[in-house]
Design a protein around this motif. Sequence first.
Motif, short mmCIF file in Angstrom:
data_model
loop_
_atom_site.label_atom_id
_atom_site.label_comp_id
_atom_site.label_asym_id
_atom_site.label_seq_id
_atom_site.Cartn_x
_atom_site.Cartn_y
_atom_site.Cartn_z
N UNK A 191 -8.14 -6.06 6.94
CA UNK A 191 -6.93 -5.37 6.51
C UNK A 191 -7.03 -3.88 6.77
N UNK A 192 -5.97 -3.15 6.44
CA UNK A 192 -5.89 -1.69 6.54
C UNK A 192 -5.85 -1.18 7.97
N UNK B 258 -10.33 -1.13 -1.33
CA UNK B 258 -10.82 -1.12 0.03
C UNK B 258 -10.20 0.02 0.84
N UNK B 259 -10.10 1.19 0.28
CA UNK B 259 -9.52 2.32 1.00
C UNK B 259 -10.29 3.58 0.63
N UNK C 153 -7.24 0.24 17.47
CA UNK C 153 -8.60 0.42 16.98
C UNK C 153 -8.53 0.58 15.47
N UNK C 154 -9.33 -0.17 14.73
CA UNK C 154 -9.26 -0.12 13.28
C UNK C 154 -9.81 1.18 12.72
N UNK D 184 0.86 -1.18 0.00
CA UNK D 184 0.00 0.00 0.00
C UNK D 184 0.90 1.23 0.00
N UNK D 185 0.95 1.91 -1.12
CA UNK D 185 1.77 3.10 -1.29
C UNK D 185 0.91 4.33 -1.04
N UNK D 186 1.20 5.07 0.02
CA UNK D 186 0.40 6.23 0.37
C UNK D 186 0.64 7.38 -0.60
N UNK D 187 -0.33 8.28 -0.68
CA UNK D 187 -0.25 9.42 -1.60
C UNK D 187 1.00 10.26 -1.33
#
Length: 417
Positions: A155-156, A327-328, A127-128, A36-39
Amino acid sequence: MARKIGSRYTAHQILGRGSAGTVWLGEGPDGPVAVKLLREDLASDQELVGRFVQERSALLGLEHPHVVSVRDLVVDGNDLALVMDLVRGTDLRTRLDRERRLAPEAAVAIVADVADALAAAHAAGVVHRDVKPENVLLDMQGPLGPGGAHPALLTDFGVAKLIDSPRRAAGGRATAPTTRIIGTPDYLAPEIVEGLPPRAAVDIYALATVLYELLAGFTPFGGGHPGAVLRRHVTETVVPLPGIPDELWQLMVQCLAKAPASRLRASELSVRLRELLPLLAGMPPLDVDEPDDAETEPEPAEEPAADPVRRRGVVPLVPGSATDSNRDTHTSMRVPAPDELAGGALGTARVPRPAGGHRPGSARHRAEAARKRRLVLSASALALAAAVGVGSWLAVSGGEDPAPPKQDGKHSAPGPR
């Protein structure tokens, strides 16, 4: 086109895009991984990078059979990435889009797996904060469970917390963290909407919302403008679902309670759900009418021949825009003021549409009511005109004068003649 992520990983192809970044299929020293490559704007935020590093031990230490493990965190120039286990399968949103709703046994088995994952996370102090079908992966290579459900993995973890942590203003003072909402409107707990800090109970509320959606095909408070969705979470009660055992419904109601303290803990929810599985064996998917989504459309001048059947899960923040492809779908929204929340929502949140009719409170329901009011007013006006005409004719023709009106303002019943 392949690209290097740090010195140990190579990203080969994009699996999905979201508002926080992009998920790639990658390769590492130990085999295939998901990256997962963040902005870039997030990666250039030095304060966020610092929090990213601080969260490293908590995220790397979270291991459970129903959690997509984080293997590594990469900070390299403009790259800020989470390296995670690669799950061979699909996400729950994809299955829900394909099947519209799941059989109760399969739905409960999937949610029980996610509850197990949350129990492990909460025990570790994590906490998710963004539990939703897009963040639940189904392992197609795992053994089938009750109702033919594939093992579910959450996930995430950590992404919402990283983005939503308080920022520092000039002089080192932390800015207020309650001016934004990070999450997806359909699944946000009431206390988040009211600006309270997120605790473990927000994940339980979101997971119960997911279970409702798996059974019904729509979320309990979704539909329409995101602001209306947020208000419903605070002011409205959940609409019952017909056809499920009362024990399951009461469990869902408890986990959707407005008060966080009234909800079950994740470990308790998992146990209770698995106890209900034998009761649900063999039950078909619920026969529930889709809610009327006319609140998102202009009121029609004429009644259409038939209502289009459309499913709504996640509400896009920008009208007309598509939801994120993976899923983000973290969103950033202003917390409504108390007077905005006090007004309540129009009608019931997501009442299943009655056969041949419209959901109470929807635009089409209001249009139909307005048409009926116009017909009643027109009939009253005609009756009044007729009465005036008859009275004028009697006065001109010397007919008998009507009795004078009573002075108390009430209508009197005619007496015997």
